[in-house]
Design a protein around this motif. Structure first.
Motif, PDB file in Angstrom:
ATOM      1  N   SER A  36       0.829  -1.203   0.000  1.00  4.75           N
ATOM      2  CA  SER A  36       0.000   0.000   0.000  1.00  4.75           C
ATOM      3  C   SER A  36       0.863   1.253   0.000  1.00  4.75           C
ATOM      4  CB  SER A  36      -0.922   0.009   1.223  1.00  4.75           C
ATOM      5  OG  SER A  36      -1.712   1.180   1.243  1.00  4.75           O
ATOM      6  N   ARG A  37       1.993   1.215   0.727  1.00  6.07           N
ATOM      7  CA  ARG A  37       2.884   2.368   0.767  1.00  6.07           C
ATOM      8  C   ARG A  37       3.505   2.639  -0.602  1.00  6.07           C
ATOM      9  NH1 ARG A  37       4.595   4.131   5.867  1.00  6.07           N
ATOM     10  NH2 ARG A  37       3.719   2.952   7.605  1.00  6.07           N
ATOM     11  N   TRP A  38       3.982   1.584  -1.244  1.00  7.00           N
ATOM     12  CA  TRP A  38       4.615   1.764  -2.557  1.00  7.00           C
ATOM     13  C   TRP A  38       3.583   2.183  -3.601  1.00  7.00           C
ATOM     14  CZ3 TRP A  38       9.344   2.636  -3.931  1.00  7.00           C
ATOM     15  CH2 TRP A  38       9.728   2.479  -5.259  1.00  7.00           C
ATOM     16  N   GLY A  39       2.377   1.652  -3.495  1.00  2.09           N
ATOM     17  CA  GLY A  39       1.313   2.057  -4.411  1.00  2.09           C
ATOM     18  C   GLY A  39       0.965   3.529  -4.256  1.00  2.09           C
ATOM     19  N   THR A  40       0.942   3.993  -3.010  1.00  4.20           N
ATOM     20  CA  THR A  40       0.691   5.418  -2.767  1.00  4.20           C
ATOM     21  C   THR A  40       1.789   6.262  -3.388  1.00  4.20           C
ATOM     22  OG1 THR A  40      -0.464   4.944  -0.690  1.00  4.20           O
ATOM     23  CG2 THR A  40       0.379   7.174  -0.999  1.00  4.20           C
TER      24      THR A  40
ATOM     25  N   THR B  70      10.725  12.797  -5.339  1.00  5.26           N
ATOM     26  CA  THR B  70       9.685  11.821  -4.994  1.00  5.26           C
ATOM     27  C   THR B  70      10.272  10.574  -4.355  1.00  5.26           C
ATOM     28  OG1 THR B  70       8.291  12.597  -6.822  1.00  5.26           O
ATOM     29  CG2 THR B  70       7.786  10.433  -5.895  1.00  5.26           C
ATOM     30  N   PHE B  71      11.276  10.004  -4.996  1.00  3.56           N
ATOM     31  CA  PHE B  71      11.782   8.706  -4.546  1.00  3.56           C
ATOM     32  C   PHE B  71      12.933   8.807  -3.543  1.00  3.56           C
ATOM     33  CE2 PHE B  71       9.639   7.637  -8.529  1.00  3.56           C
ATOM     34  CZ  PHE B  71       8.892   6.544  -8.120  1.00  3.56           C
ATOM     35  N   ALA B  72      13.593   9.954  -3.474  1.00  7.18           N
ATOM     36  CA  ALA B  72      14.711  10.105  -2.542  1.00  7.18           C
ATOM     37  C   ALA B  72      14.336  10.867  -1.275  1.00  7.18           C
ATOM     38  CB  ALA B  72      15.883  10.818  -3.229  1.00  7.18           C
ATOM     39  N   VAL B  73      13.240  11.647  -1.340  1.00  6.11           N
ATOM     40  CA  VAL B  73      12.831  12.437  -0.182  1.00  6.11           C
ATOM     41  C   VAL B  73      11.455  12.017   0.323  1.00  6.11           C
ATOM     42  CG1 VAL B  73      12.360  14.761   0.690  1.00  6.11           C
ATOM     43  CG2 VAL B  73      14.209  14.406  -0.969  1.00  6.11           C
ATOM     44  N   VAL B  74      10.446  12.133  -0.533  1.00  6.79           N
ATOM     45  CA  VAL B  74       9.071  11.816  -0.123  1.00  6.79           C
ATOM     46  C   VAL B  74       8.940  10.354   0.280  1.00  6.79           C
ATOM     47  CG1 VAL B  74       6.670  11.716  -0.873  1.00  6.79           C
ATOM     48  CG2 VAL B  74       8.113  13.637  -1.572  1.00  6.79           C
TER      49      VAL B  74
ATOM     50  N   THR C 207      14.292   3.461  -1.764  1.00  7.39           N
ATOM     51  CA  THR C 207      14.605   2.647  -2.937  1.00  7.39           C
ATOM     52  C   THR C 207      16.121   2.510  -3.079  1.00  7.39           C
ATOM     53  OG1 THR C 207      14.421   2.505  -5.354  1.00  7.39           O
ATOM     54  CG2 THR C 207      14.501   4.701  -4.404  1.00  7.39           C
ATOM     55  N   THR C 208      16.537   1.399  -3.628  1.00  5.24           N
ATOM     56  CA  THR C 208      17.965   1.174  -3.877  1.00  5.24           C
ATOM     57  C   THR C 208      18.327   1.436  -5.336  1.00  5.24           C
ATOM     58  OG1 THR C 208      17.491  -1.174  -4.251  1.00  5.24           O
ATOM     59  CG2 THR C 208      18.156  -0.531  -2.027  1.00  5.24           C
ATOM     60  N   SER C 209      17.364   1.884  -6.122  1.00  2.00           N
ATOM     61  CA  SER C 209      17.611   2.138  -7.540  1.00  2.00           C
ATOM     62  C   SER C 209      18.546   3.327  -7.711  1.00  2.00           C
ATOM     63  CB  SER C 209      16.294   2.411  -8.269  1.00  2.00           C
ATOM     64  OG  SER C 209      15.430   1.289  -8.171  1.00  2.00           O
ATOM     65  N   PRO C 210      19.439   3.295  -8.707  1.00  2.00           N
ATOM     66  CA  PRO C 210      20.388   4.399  -8.914  1.00  2.00           C
ATOM     67  C   PRO C 210      19.685   5.681  -9.345  1.00  2.00           C
ATOM     68  CG  PRO C 210      20.497   2.826 -10.726  1.00  2.00           C
ATOM     69  CD  PRO C 210      19.621   2.205  -9.688  1.00  2.00           C
ATOM     70  N   TRP C 211      20.362   6.800  -9.154  1.00  2.00           N
ATOM     71  CA  TRP C 211      19.771   8.104  -9.440  1.00  2.00           C
ATOM     72  C   TRP C 211      19.378   8.262 -10.904  1.00  2.00           C
ATOM     73  CZ3 TRP C 211      21.932  11.196 -13.126  1.00  2.00           C
ATOM     74  CH2 TRP C 211      23.235  10.909 -13.495  1.00  2.00           C
TER      75      TRP C 211
ATOM     76  N   ALA D 259      13.361  -0.580  -1.481  1.00  2.00           N
ATOM     77  CA  ALA D 259      14.447  -1.276  -0.775  1.00  2.00           C
ATOM     78  C   ALA D 259      13.895  -2.532  -0.102  1.00  2.00           C
ATOM     79  CB  ALA D 259      15.078  -0.361   0.264  1.00  2.00           C
ATOM     80  N   GLY D 260      14.655  -3.617  -0.189  1.00  2.00           N
ATOM     81  CA  GLY D 260      14.203  -4.866   0.410  1.00  2.00           C
ATOM     82  C   GLY D 260      13.398  -5.730  -0.522  1.00  2.00           C
TER      83      GLY D 260
END
Length: 290
Positions: A140-144, A200-204, A213-217, A286-287
């Protein structure tokens, strides 16, 4: 409008039934957008199947939420996330044909009516279905976060394109379709989108939703650029329809914005791209097992 959207996203996030607040919002937008598509498609003796477009668009959008809000109807076996909207879209197409059959008077505009009716449903509800599907990606968190990423990136891209275009715009992007858009504005919008994706993905995500997330920038920023590029195409699509209908705005009830379609055109186009990139793990939490 931004505050209301943020409030609804938060309400949906904390709800025990993900999508319960998104459903009525998308339903209202579907109905309003269907009406605007009917307006854009009417003229020159064309009469798009109004009932078919309204009903088909609304039902396809609602069908995305059925298996999630009513678990008894979720099905099993090989039925996937898109099974309900695809099946409903097929029924909607047949219903449009039935409406034309029952209202048949002459053959002059039947093909145009049918084609526009199917296009209207597929464009608004078919593309819009991917917004609903984003909500149910992974947890649910990732979907949001997925839904937030779509809205934030695309709208920041629109803002960036407007600001840079007004300040530096010299070369027209598509002068016959949308004279106000410039190549400089496009570049500015892409830059805003890339930065917005990182925010979005590095702060929010990590700080507000607990979804790092572990995805590169470069993957994160390219996600933003791709959404912005396709969003521009969606914007131009609606501009093209307005040019064809000889209308400045898709409706008259929303002064300053041009209509509901003008608000969501870029979102509709970008939603499938966002869904596919996240579903195929271009960016992963991540995970994740992948």
């Amino acid at each position: 409008m931004a505050a209301i959207t943020a409030l609804l996203v938060y309400a949906d996030f904390v709800s025990e039934r993900p999508g319960v607040y998104l459903l009525p919002v998308m339903t209202v937008f579907a109905i309003l957008s269907a009406g605007e598509m009917v307006r854009l498609g009417s003229g020159q003796a064309r009469r798009p199947p109004r009932v078919g477009i309204y009903l088909g668009t609304t039902l396809v959008v609602i069908s995305n939420f059925v298996p999630h809000l009513v678990p008894e109807l979720s099905g099993g076996g090989s039925s996937g996330a898109m099974a309900w909207p695809l099946a409903t879209l097929a029924v909607a197409i047949l219903f449009v044909s039935l409406v034309e059959i029952l209202n048949f008077e002459n053959a002059e505009k039947v093909s145009a009516n049918l084609c526009f009716g199917v296009f209207a449903i597929a464009y608004v509800a078919g593309l819009g279905s991917f917004i609903a599907q984003l909500r149910y990606l992974d947890s649910s968190r990732w979907g949001t976060l997925a839904v937030i990423s779509l809205f934030f990136i695309v709208k920041m891209s629109d803002i960036g394109a407007y600001i840079v275009g007004r300040l530096l715009g010299r070369h027209k992007l598509a002068p016959r379709v949308s004279p106000g858009k410039t190549i400089e504005g496009l570049v500015g919008g892409l830059a805003f989108a890339a930065v917005s994706a990182w925010v979005t993905f590095a702060v929010v995500g990590p700080q507000w939703l607990g979804t790092p997330t572990t995805s590169p920038w470069w993957k994160i920023m390219s996600y933003g650029v791709l959404l912005a590029l396709v969003g521009v195409l969606g914007d131009l699509n609606v501009s093209l329809l307005k040019r064809a209908a000889n209308l400045k705005d898709s409706s008259v009830w929303l002064p300053g914005f041009g209509g509901v379609l003008d608000l969501i055109d870029s979102l509709l186009a970008a939603a499938p791209v966002a869904y596919l990139l996240l579903a195929f793990e271009w960016i992963v939490p991540a995970g994740s097992a992948s």
